[in-house]
Structures are given as C-alpha cells and as structure tokens.
Design a protein around this motif. Structure first.
Motif, PDB file in Angstrom:
ATOM      1  N   ASP A   1      39.622 -28.977  65.971  1.00  0.00           N
ATOM      2  CA  ASP A   1      39.313 -27.567  66.139  1.00  0.00           C
ATOM      3  C   ASP A   1      39.072 -27.122  67.578  1.00  0.00           C
ATOM      4  N   SER A   2      40.099 -27.265  68.399  1.00  0.00           N
ATOM      5  CA  SER A   2      39.994 -26.752  69.764  1.00  0.00           C
ATOM      6  C   SER A   2      41.397 -26.546  70.313  1.00  0.00           C
ATOM      7  N   PHE A   3      41.528 -26.589  71.637  1.00  0.00           N
ATOM      8  CA  PHE A   3      42.799 -26.369  72.305  1.00  0.00           C
ATOM      9  C   PHE A   3      42.888 -27.333  73.480  1.00  0.00           C
ATOM     10  N   ILE A   4      44.056 -27.373  74.116  1.00  0.00           N
ATOM     11  CA  ILE A   4      44.237 -28.211  75.305  1.00  0.00           C
ATOM     12  C   ILE A   4      44.605 -27.300  76.466  1.00  0.00           C
ATOM     13  N   PRO A   5      43.748 -27.195  77.474  1.00  0.00           N
ATOM     14  CA  PRO A   5      44.039 -26.319  78.620  1.00  0.00           C
ATOM     15  C   PRO A   5      45.349 -26.702  79.297  1.00  0.00           C
ATOM     16  N   GLY A   6      46.177 -25.711  79.553  1.00  0.00           N
ATOM     17  CA  GLY A   6      47.460 -25.980  80.191  1.00  0.00           C
ATOM     18  C   GLY A   6      48.559 -26.377  79.233  1.00  0.00           C
ATOM     19  N   VAL A   7      48.215 -26.550  77.953  1.00  0.00           N
ATOM     20  CA  VAL A   7      49.200 -26.892  76.914  1.00  0.00           C
ATOM     21  C   VAL A   7      49.210 -25.805  75.844  1.00  0.00           C
TER      22      VAL A   7
ATOM     23  N   ASP B   1      36.373 -30.259  69.856  1.00  0.00           N
ATOM     24  CA  ASP B   1      36.129 -29.231  70.859  1.00  0.00           C
ATOM     25  C   ASP B   1      36.558 -29.760  72.240  1.00  0.00           C
ATOM     26  N   THR B   2      35.661 -29.800  73.229  1.00  0.00           N
ATOM     27  CA  THR B   2      36.049 -30.362  74.526  1.00  0.00           C
ATOM     28  C   THR B   2      36.508 -31.811  74.363  1.00  0.00           C
ATOM     29  N   GLY B   3      36.009 -32.474  73.334  1.00  0.00           N
ATOM     30  CA  GLY B   3      36.458 -33.832  73.050  1.00  0.00           C
ATOM     31  C   GLY B   3      37.914 -33.907  72.655  1.00  0.00           C
ATOM     32  N   MET B   4      38.508 -32.775  72.235  1.00  0.00           N
ATOM     33  CA  MET B   4      39.945 -32.757  71.920  1.00  0.00           C
ATOM     34  C   MET B   4      40.761 -32.964  73.182  1.00  0.00           C
ATOM     35  N   SER B   5      40.442 -32.237  74.234  1.00  0.00           N
ATOM     36  CA  SER B   5      41.207 -32.391  75.479  1.00  0.00           C
ATOM     37  C   SER B   5      40.879 -33.708  76.172  1.00  0.00           C
ATOM     38  N   ILE B   6      39.645 -34.197  76.008  1.00  0.00           N
ATOM     39  CA  ILE B   6      39.299 -35.507  76.576  1.00  0.00           C
ATOM     40  C   ILE B   6      40.052 -36.599  75.828  1.00  0.00           C
ATOM     41  N   GLY B   7      40.104 -36.474  74.495  1.00  0.00           N
ATOM     42  CA  GLY B   7      40.860 -37.444  73.706  1.00  0.00           C
ATOM     43  C   GLY B   7      42.334 -37.439  74.062  1.00  0.00           C
ATOM     44  N   TYR B   8      42.890 -36.240  74.286  1.00  0.00           N
ATOM     45  CA  TYR B   8      44.291 -36.153  74.696  1.00  0.00           C
ATOM     46  C   TYR B   8      44.509 -36.849  76.040  1.00  0.00           C
ATOM     47  N   ALA B   9      43.618 -36.612  76.999  1.00  0.00           N
ATOM     48  CA  ALA B   9      43.744 -37.270  78.301  1.00  0.00           C
ATOM     49  C   ALA B   9      43.632 -38.778  78.169  1.00  0.00           C
TER      50      ALA B   9
ATOM     51  N   ILE C   1      43.847 -28.549  84.074  1.00  0.00           N
ATOM     52  CA  ILE C   1      45.118 -27.878  83.770  1.00  0.00           C
ATOM     53  C   ILE C   1      46.254 -28.496  84.578  1.00  0.00           C
ATOM     54  N   ALA C   2      46.001 -28.765  85.860  1.00  0.00           N
ATOM     55  CA  ALA C   2      47.025 -29.410  86.687  1.00  0.00           C
ATOM     56  C   ALA C   2      47.362 -30.801  86.146  1.00  0.00           C
ATOM     57  N   GLN C   3      46.353 -31.532  85.709  1.00  0.00           N
ATOM     58  CA  GLN C   3      46.591 -32.853  85.123  1.00  0.00           C
ATOM     59  C   GLN C   3      47.429 -32.738  83.850  1.00  0.00           C
ATOM     60  N   ASN C   4      47.122 -31.749  83.015  1.00  0.00           N
ATOM     61  CA  ASN C   4      47.847 -31.604  81.748  1.00  0.00           C
ATOM     62  C   ASN C   4      49.290 -31.169  81.945  1.00  0.00           C
ATOM     63  N   GLN C   5      49.557 -30.446  83.018  1.00  0.00           N
ATOM     64  CA  GLN C   5      50.943 -30.107  83.331  1.00  0.00           C
ATOM     65  C   GLN C   5      51.769 -31.375  83.562  1.00  0.00           C
ATOM     66  N   ARG C   6      51.149 -32.366  84.156  1.00  0.00           N
ATOM     67  CA  ARG C   6      51.830 -33.652  84.357  1.00  0.00           C
ATOM     68  C   ARG C   6      51.866 -34.468  83.071  1.00  0.00           C
TER      69      ARG C   6
END
Length: 384
Positions: free
Chosen positions: A196-202, A172-180, A289-294
């Motif tokens: 089972d989640s998504f990545i904001p901005g991706v 969940d939110t741990g998916m985008s944290i793990g990606y970061a 989202i701005a961070q993920n764009q980079r």
C-alpha cells in the motif's frame, strides 16, 4: 500459540535488549527518586525486574515506552535486540523458526505495525521486524535517508544476523526501501512483497490539485520534505499531526486503536532527533528519485506481490510493481485502508503465506539436502 523459538546465540555486535534492561531500570529509578516518586512509580510505567513485557528507554531521554497490548505469547517468541551493523545501532524484534523474513515498516510507524501478524509468521519463518534508520530505537543520524542507503542498512543487518538470502515485506516507505533492496541486491532477496504505497520516480505522480479527500491523504508528501520548518511546526503538536495521519489513512469503518496511536505518537514526541529521523525519507526524495530512474532500467526477476487496501491504494500497488518487475502478483484486501497489517491481519496473513510458501519449501529442501545423515546440517540460507 507460537512455540518458544530456538534462537541462535547472537554474534558479535548483537545485544539482547533485555540484557541491558538493568540500565533502563536504573535510569528510570534515578528520575523517579529525584522526583520523590519512589518505587511505586516504576511499577506504574512497567519497569520491574520480574515484568515479562519489553521496556525501553530512548538514548536521547529518559522516556520509557512499553509496547502495549502485544498478542498473546508474543514475548515468548520474540526478543528485542540491538545490532551494530552498517555503522548504525539498529533495533529489531526477532523470533520464530524457518527461512528469514525481513519486515520493513512505513511512516509514521515502527516495528510495532507488524505485531498482529508476527506470531503467525513466526510459525514458519524467522521473523526480523526492524526499526529503520531514524525511527524507533534505531540510531538517528543527520543523513543517509535515501533508499539506497536505507537498503544498505538492512543488508548490513542481515549480514550481522547471518542471513545471506531472505524474503522481504515492506509497507509504505518500506515499499520503496524494499524495492531498492531487491534492485540493488537481487542476489540477496528471494521474494519481495510490498504493501500500500508507491515508488518515487516510478509511480506516476498525482495531480498537484486533486480532490479534497485525495489532498488529505497526500499533502504530507510535500510538507515532510521541507527541512527544519516541518520539525518546528510539528514539535509540541505531534498528537495533532500524526493523529490525523493515522486517522485519515484508515478505512472509514476502521481506525487504529487509541493505545497504538498513543504508542507511536509518544515515540515520535521524544528525543532531539526523532522528528528529523521520521522526516528523513521524505527530505531525501530527490536522491531516491534519481536512484530509481537508474534502477528501473533493469527489471526485477524475483517473484513480487503487491498488496493494497481496497479503501486505499488497492490495485495500484500491483500496477506500480509491474513497471519494475516481470513476475508480479496482486492482492487487494477488502475493507482495509492503508494500515493493512493492523486493519486486516488475517487477510494479509493468508496472502503472505500463499506467496511465501514456495520460498519456505525451497528453504526446507535446502535444509534437507545439506543435512548429513545422522546429524543436523547447516543451511546456506540460515547458517547455525
């Protein structure tokens, strides 16, 4: 049943929660005596010097939360610890033997969401199941909920525990944290599994107006981003709001057990800053989202596994990760909704063990090659 782990002595800044248990007992005893309840009430809430179950008190109140229905042998394998790292007092359950494996929960859960798979994982890995910033027993500051900062929290945690390189599983939110964490600190992450989640901005955003069923599962994304209003509307109605989330995200034939929902909701209902902390990830989405764009301009090179419940995100998790990484595997878990580790623990374990096997083998080779003859050596991955 998992063996009793040989756990290293905690370094400075690491506190075994059970060593501070006396303070919890005294605080609860004071409340009970003030109410004229006496010692019997302490046994009723599970506070006893002889009780093997971990019992905790919120720093912000006298609420006591014994984690219910833990798997057999859990408390013999895992220790609850508080770690001062990255300017936070972080809470984690730690146990097992082998290469380090960091488990990052999602919303609106905490470390307890991993409980059913932790004992089996601990047979092959040193498992660290952490409460994120703002969640559970970890500190709840007013800011710092963008995924870059949340990832830095976890790097500081692993530094304090002595783990320079590790694998990560985020739900969940741990998916985008793990990606970061993998994108910002690729030298630290050996393998990344996301659930089972998504990545904001991706991940492509869903339409503003979709089906009624889709709206039930996504409306909280906007609601949770509205500062102050969200807290005011949910406070005092936590069982209604969070109970709906646990129910709607599960597979139709499976619901989380009542005791688990109550445990999660009790924690989310207690303390001044608890709701703020739970909504923090959402309120920081503009920054994330701005961070993920980079981040997405430089692709991940480590192996990645995307796991989705067949009645939730399904194959979409792997598709999202293919937008960010070169080496992606995908696993769709039949019969599971969003809470994969709780709805289908055996199937998730099978997928994780297969994905993590090369990581464990590499770690074992490092252990062997770094061990001098006639003695036990040290590992760069898991120093003694």
């Amino acid at each position: 049943m998992p063996q009793e782990p040989s756990v290293n002595e905690p370094s400075e800044g690491i506190v075994d929660a059970r060593t501070s248990r006396r303070h919890v007992v005294r605080a609860t005893a004071a409340v009970a005596l003030a109410l004229g309840l006496g010692g019997a009430s302490l046994a009723a809430v599970g506070v006893s010097d002889s009780s093997p179950a971990p019992v905790f008190a919120s720093e912000e109140s006298d609420c006591v939360f014994p984690p219910p229905n833990l798997p057999h042998g859990f408390t013999k394998t895992f220790t609850s610890r508080f770690i001062d790292a990255g300017g936070l007092r972080q809470h984690a359950y730690i146990g097992g033997e082998g290469p380090p494996l960091l488990l990052v929960h999602g919303w609106p859960e905490n470390w307890y969401g991993w409980r059913l798979i932790m004992p089996e994982l601990a047979k092959n890995f040193t498992v660290i199941a952490v409460d994120q910033r703002g969640i559970g027993l970890t500190d709840k500051p007013r800011g710092g909920y963008d995924t870059g900062t949340l990832a830095n929290d976890l790097v500081a945690l692993m530094d304090a525990l002595g783990h320079q390189r590790f694998a990560v599983v985020g739900h969940d939110t741990g998916m985008s944290i793990g990606y970061a964490l993998a994108a910002d600190h690729p030298e630290r992450v050996d393998r990344l599994a996301v659930v089972d989640s998504f990545i904001p901005g991706v991940t492509p955003s869903p339409p503003l107006v979709g089906s009624s069923e889709a709206n039930k599962k996504t409306y909280h994304l906007g609601f949770n981003r509205v500062p102050e209003v969200n807290e005011k509307l949910v406070r005092g109605r936590e069982d209604v709001y969070f109970g709906f989330q646990y129910d709607i995200e599960a597979a139709k034939s499976k619901k989380l057990p009542d005791y688990a929902v109550k445990y999660y909701t009790d924690i989310l209902s207690c303390g001044r800053n608890t709701l703020h902390g739970s909504f923090g990830w959402y309120e920081a989405l503009d920054t994330t989202i701005a961070q993920n764009q980079r981040r997405k301009t430089k692709r991940l090179t480590m192996p990645v596994l995307g796991i989705g419940g067949a009645e939730s995100q399904g194959a979409a998790v792997g598709k999202t990760m293919k937008l960010t990484a070169d080496n992606v595997q995908s696993l769709v878990v039949p019969g599971s909704g969003h809470w994969v580790a709780e709805e289908a623990p055996e199937k998730m374990l099978a997928g994780l063990n297969s994905f993590l096997a090369p990581y464990r083998s590499s770690w074992q080779s490092t252990q062997t090659s770094s061990r001098p003859s006639g003695g036990r050596g040290k590992s760069a991955l898991h120093p003694e």
